[in-house]
Design a protein around this motif. Structure first.
Motif, PDB file in Angstrom:
ATOM      1  N   LEU A 239       0.800  -1.222   0.000  1.00 38.14           N
ATOM      2  CA  LEU A 239       0.000   0.000   0.000  1.00 38.14           C
ATOM      3  C   LEU A 239       0.832   1.271   0.000  1.00 38.14           C
ATOM      4  CD1 LEU A 239      -2.802  -0.877   2.609  1.00 38.14           C
ATOM      5  CD2 LEU A 239      -2.801  -1.235   0.136  1.00 38.14           C
ATOM      6  N   LEU A 240       2.078   1.188   0.433  1.00 38.55           N
ATOM      7  CA  LEU A 240       2.856   2.398   0.680  1.00 38.55           C
ATOM      8  C   LEU A 240       3.060   3.237  -0.581  1.00 38.55           C
ATOM      9  CD1 LEU A 240       4.038   3.643   3.209  1.00 38.55           C
ATOM     10  CD2 LEU A 240       6.230   2.603   2.652  1.00 38.55           C
ATOM     11  N   ALA A 241       3.442   2.600  -1.683  1.00 39.36           N
ATOM     12  CA  ALA A 241       3.671   3.356  -2.915  1.00 39.36           C
ATOM     13  C   ALA A 241       2.401   4.021  -3.450  1.00 39.36           C
ATOM     14  CB  ALA A 241       4.300   2.451  -3.974  1.00 39.36           C
ATOM     15  N   PRO A 242       1.240   3.338  -3.441  1.00 40.10           N
ATOM     16  CA  PRO A 242       0.017   3.979  -3.963  1.00 40.10           C
ATOM     17  C   PRO A 242      -0.596   5.036  -3.039  1.00 40.10           C
ATOM     18  CG  PRO A 242      -0.141   1.573  -4.066  1.00 40.10           C
ATOM     19  CD  PRO A 242       1.019   1.911  -3.193  1.00 40.10           C
ATOM     20  N   LEU A 243      -0.149   5.144  -1.787  1.00 36.97           N
ATOM     21  CA  LEU A 243      -0.777   6.074  -0.849  1.00 36.97           C
ATOM     22  C   LEU A 243      -0.766   7.516  -1.358  1.00 36.97           C
ATOM     23  CD1 LEU A 243       0.380   4.977   2.740  1.00 36.97           C
ATOM     24  CD2 LEU A 243      -1.922   4.871   1.775  1.00 36.97           C
ATOM     25  N   SER A 244       0.375   7.962  -1.877  1.00 36.27           N
ATOM     26  CA  SER A 244       0.506   9.360  -2.293  1.00 36.27           C
ATOM     27  C   SER A 244      -0.537   9.731  -3.340  1.00 36.27           C
ATOM     28  CB  SER A 244       1.913   9.619  -2.848  1.00 36.27           C
ATOM     29  OG  SER A 244       2.888   9.380  -1.869  1.00 36.27           O
ATOM     30  N   HIS A 245      -0.642   8.912  -4.356  1.00 32.84           N
ATOM     31  CA  HIS A 245      -1.579   9.212  -5.448  1.00 32.84           C
ATOM     32  C   HIS A 245      -3.013   8.878  -5.074  1.00 32.84           C
ATOM     33  CE1 HIS A 245      -3.056   9.654  -9.545  1.00 32.84           C
ATOM     34  NE2 HIS A 245      -3.638   8.466  -9.430  1.00 32.84           N
ATOM     35  N   GLY A 246      -3.216   7.715  -4.428  1.00 30.69           N
ATOM     36  CA  GLY A 246      -4.570   7.240  -4.187  1.00 30.69           C
ATOM     37  C   GLY A 246      -5.269   7.879  -3.008  1.00 30.69           C
ATOM     38  N   LEU A 247      -4.512   8.331  -1.999  1.00 29.15           N
ATOM     39  CA  LEU A 247      -5.128   8.865  -0.778  1.00 29.15           C
ATOM     40  C   LEU A 247      -5.015  10.384  -0.702  1.00 29.15           C
ATOM     41  CD1 LEU A 247      -6.534   7.192   1.422  1.00 29.15           C
ATOM     42  CD2 LEU A 247      -4.475   7.410   2.809  1.00 29.15           C
ATOM     43  N   TRP A 248      -3.865  10.918  -1.164  1.00 32.03           N
ATOM     44  CA  TRP A 248      -3.637  12.354  -1.000  1.00 32.03           C
ATOM     45  C   TRP A 248      -3.507  13.089  -2.333  1.00 32.03           C
ATOM     46  CZ3 TRP A 248       0.249   9.515   2.235  1.00 32.03           C
ATOM     47  CH2 TRP A 248      -0.309   9.172   3.479  1.00 32.03           C
ATOM     48  N   HIS A 249      -3.594  12.355  -3.447  1.00 30.62           N
ATOM     49  CA  HIS A 249      -3.644  12.941  -4.791  1.00 30.62           C
ATOM     50  C   HIS A 249      -2.426  13.812  -5.094  1.00 30.62           C
ATOM     51  CE1 HIS A 249      -7.699  11.389  -4.685  1.00 30.62           C
ATOM     52  NE2 HIS A 249      -7.976  12.137  -3.621  1.00 30.62           N
ATOM     53  N   VAL A 250      -1.266  13.314  -4.693  1.00 26.21           N
ATOM     54  CA  VAL A 250       0.001  13.960  -5.059  1.00 26.21           C
ATOM     55  C   VAL A 250       0.832  12.956  -5.848  1.00 26.21           C
ATOM     56  CG1 VAL A 250      -0.017  15.529  -3.089  1.00 26.21           C
ATOM     57  CG2 VAL A 250       1.076  13.293  -2.864  1.00 26.21           C
ATOM     58  N   SER A 251       1.971  13.410  -6.346  1.00 26.06           N
ATOM     59  CA  SER A 251       2.823  12.553  -7.177  1.00 26.06           C
ATOM     60  C   SER A 251       3.293  11.315  -6.419  1.00 26.06           C
ATOM     61  CB  SER A 251       4.040  13.350  -7.654  1.00 26.06           C
ATOM     62  OG  SER A 251       5.005  12.500  -8.223  1.00 26.06           O
ATOM     63  N   SER A 252       3.422  10.193  -7.151  1.00 25.92           N
ATOM     64  CA  SER A 252       3.931   8.953  -6.554  1.00 25.92           C
ATOM     65  C   SER A 252       5.371   9.093  -6.075  1.00 25.92           C
ATOM     66  CB  SER A 252       3.838   7.800  -7.568  1.00 25.92           C
ATOM     67  OG  SER A 252       2.491   7.509  -7.860  1.00 25.92           O
ATOM     68  N   LYS A 253       6.054  10.150  -6.517  1.00 23.39           N
ATOM     69  CA  LYS A 253       7.434  10.372  -6.079  1.00 23.39           C
ATOM     70  C   LYS A 253       7.504  10.681  -4.583  1.00 23.39           C
ATOM     71  CE  LYS A 253       9.160  11.948 -10.570  1.00 23.39           C
ATOM     72  NZ  LYS A 253       9.796  13.048 -11.333  1.00 23.39           N
ATOM     73  N   HIS A 254       6.378  11.060  -3.980  1.00 22.81           N
ATOM     74  CA  HIS A 254       6.350  11.282  -2.533  1.00 22.81           C
ATOM     75  C   HIS A 254       6.550   9.984  -1.758  1.00 22.81           C
ATOM     76  CE1 HIS A 254       4.550  15.053  -3.897  1.00 22.81           C
ATOM     77  NE2 HIS A 254       4.827  15.550  -2.711  1.00 22.81           N
ATOM     78  N   TYR A 255       6.480   8.858  -2.465  1.00 23.97           N
ATOM     79  CA  TYR A 255       6.738   7.536  -1.872  1.00 23.97           C
ATOM     80  C   TYR A 255       8.061   7.525  -1.108  1.00 23.97           C
ATOM     81  CZ  TYR A 255       7.841   2.472  -2.094  1.00 23.97           C
ATOM     82  OH  TYR A 255       8.185   1.178  -1.807  1.00 23.97           O
TER      83      TYR A 255
END
Length: 407
Positions: A239-255
């Protein structure tokens, strides 16, 4: 007995070797997640399949390892495993296919399935005393967290400036370096030699290992607890990688920043455990209960968070709790199990962790894809809450008796 802040040179090499391998793993973790999400167009289920390969070898082959692990030449296993993992991880960006990434991760962790129990089994002997082994485990958590921080920062820089291939090659180099450190450990035949005679066959070794766990309820509970929380860790990793885009709608680079938050929490936990000598002072049920609860709390709060910055703070709490219970579980298993059964008990533990991790990675990805991230986060948090209740209520989780540390 007086303790000392200085580690024995041999145990220090062992701890640094593990941290170096972890540093490289962090490069692969970031590169692999971004690679898979890129080629599968952000398919979380596909990422779950790749990450499940970390655990599947333990599920498929873990039972077999119990039957022969105590008859293996330990130094050869450690050196050969590091070389094999280096070659496999280096091959991923050159083949550059999703199917090969799945296969390579499976093979890498097939090596790890044997490597880790052997390394953990000899650690108490190399440490020499229970006190030094506890310090080694605490120091290892600190070094692992530092490896996480350094690895994720460097991985972010390497990936975004030079691309994916250098990240995988750095990982390969760290496995080679870890092999040299292990090869430099000076220890006698009592450490590197076989624990079991070749005259005792595979099935006898397997039967004795399972029989030991049936009679030792404390060790059995610690082993099964390890498998349960691996279910949560496997889901968290997916779940960690998709959290940025799927939960907070920011770039996946925030991973990368989320991984750093986990690592910072682990670093604080490791330093606290070592400086306060918590592993020597408190019962296993208390240490495990605190670690499990903090992990459940930090991960569960993500459902109510609306920004990735606050989410990172919650994940720091997850890292703190994870490191807290992880070091306690490993030390207590090592201390409770005598040398004759230690390798086999750790192999069984690894196998059950494989089952939990594989189920968490695969089904966590599927549930997140079909039901959504918030529901999956809540279910995952419940796993650690269950572990909290188990650790605090099980009467068998008293302080294990001291096992034979140096024989």
């Amino acid at each position: 007995m007086q303790t000392t802040s200085r580690l024995h040179p041999n145990i220090h090499k062992l701890v640094i070797s593990e941290a170096l391998s972890k540093l490289g793993d962090n490069f692969t973790e970031v590169a692999l997640a971004l690679f898979v999400l890129s080629v599968t167009r952000n398919n979380v289920a596909a990422l779950g399949v790749v990450l499940a390969m970390v655990y599947v070898p333990r599920v498929a082959l873990g039972w077999a390892v119990v039957g022969f692990i105590d008859r293996l030449p330990k130094r050869a296993v450690l050196l050969g495993s590091n070389l094999g993992r280096a070659l496999l991880v280096a091959s991923i960006p050159f083949v550059s296919r999703y199917s090969w990434a799945v296969a390579a991760v499976f093979l890498m962790y097939t090596f790890s399935m044997v490597y880790q129990p052997v390394l953990r089994a000899i650690q108490p002997q190399i440490a020499g005393t229970a006190e030094m082994n506890a310090k080694g485990n605490a120091r290892q958590e600190t070094y692992m967290a530092l490896a996480d921080i350094g690895g994720y920062v460097a991985a972010g820089g390497v990936l975004f400036i030079w691309g994916i291939k250098p990240a995988f090659l750095v990982d390969a180099a760290t496995f080679i370096g870890a092999g040299f450190l292990v090869g430099g450990i000076r220890a006698g035949h009592d450490v590197w030699g076989q624990v079991a005679s070749n005259e005792r066959g595979f099935w006898q070794q397997l039967s004795e290992g399972v029989g030991y766990l049936k009679t030792e309820i404390t060790v059995r509970h610690l082993v099964f607890l390890s498998g349960l929380v691996a279910l949560g860790v496997g889901t968290l990793n997916t779940l960690l990688a998709p959290l940025s885009h799927g939960l907070w709608h920011v770039s996946s680079k925030h991973y990368v920043w989320l991984l750093l938050a986990l690592a910072l929490g682990s670093l604080v936990s490791g330093i606290l455990i070592e400086r306060r000598e918590l592993l020597q002072k408190y019962s296993v049920s208390v240490l495990l209960g605190i670690g499990f609860f903090l992990t459940a709390l930090g991960f569960g709060l993500l459902v109510f968070v609306h920004s990735w910055e606050v989410g990172a703070v919650c994940l720091a709490l997850v890292g703190f709790g994870n490191s807290f219970y992880g070091s306690a579980l490993m030390m207590w298993v090592q201390q409770a199990v005598p040398l004759e059964f230690r390798g086999r008990a750790l192999a069984v533990r690894g196998s059950l962790m494989g089952v939990g991790g594989a189920l968490g990675a695969m089904f966590g990805g599927v549930v997140a894809q079909d039901v959504g991230l918030p529901a999956t986060i809540g279910l995952t948090s419940a796993v650690w809450l269950l572990a909290t209740l188990w650790s605090l209520t099980a009467r068998s989780l008293k302080t294990p008796r001291s096992s034979e540390q140096t024989a």
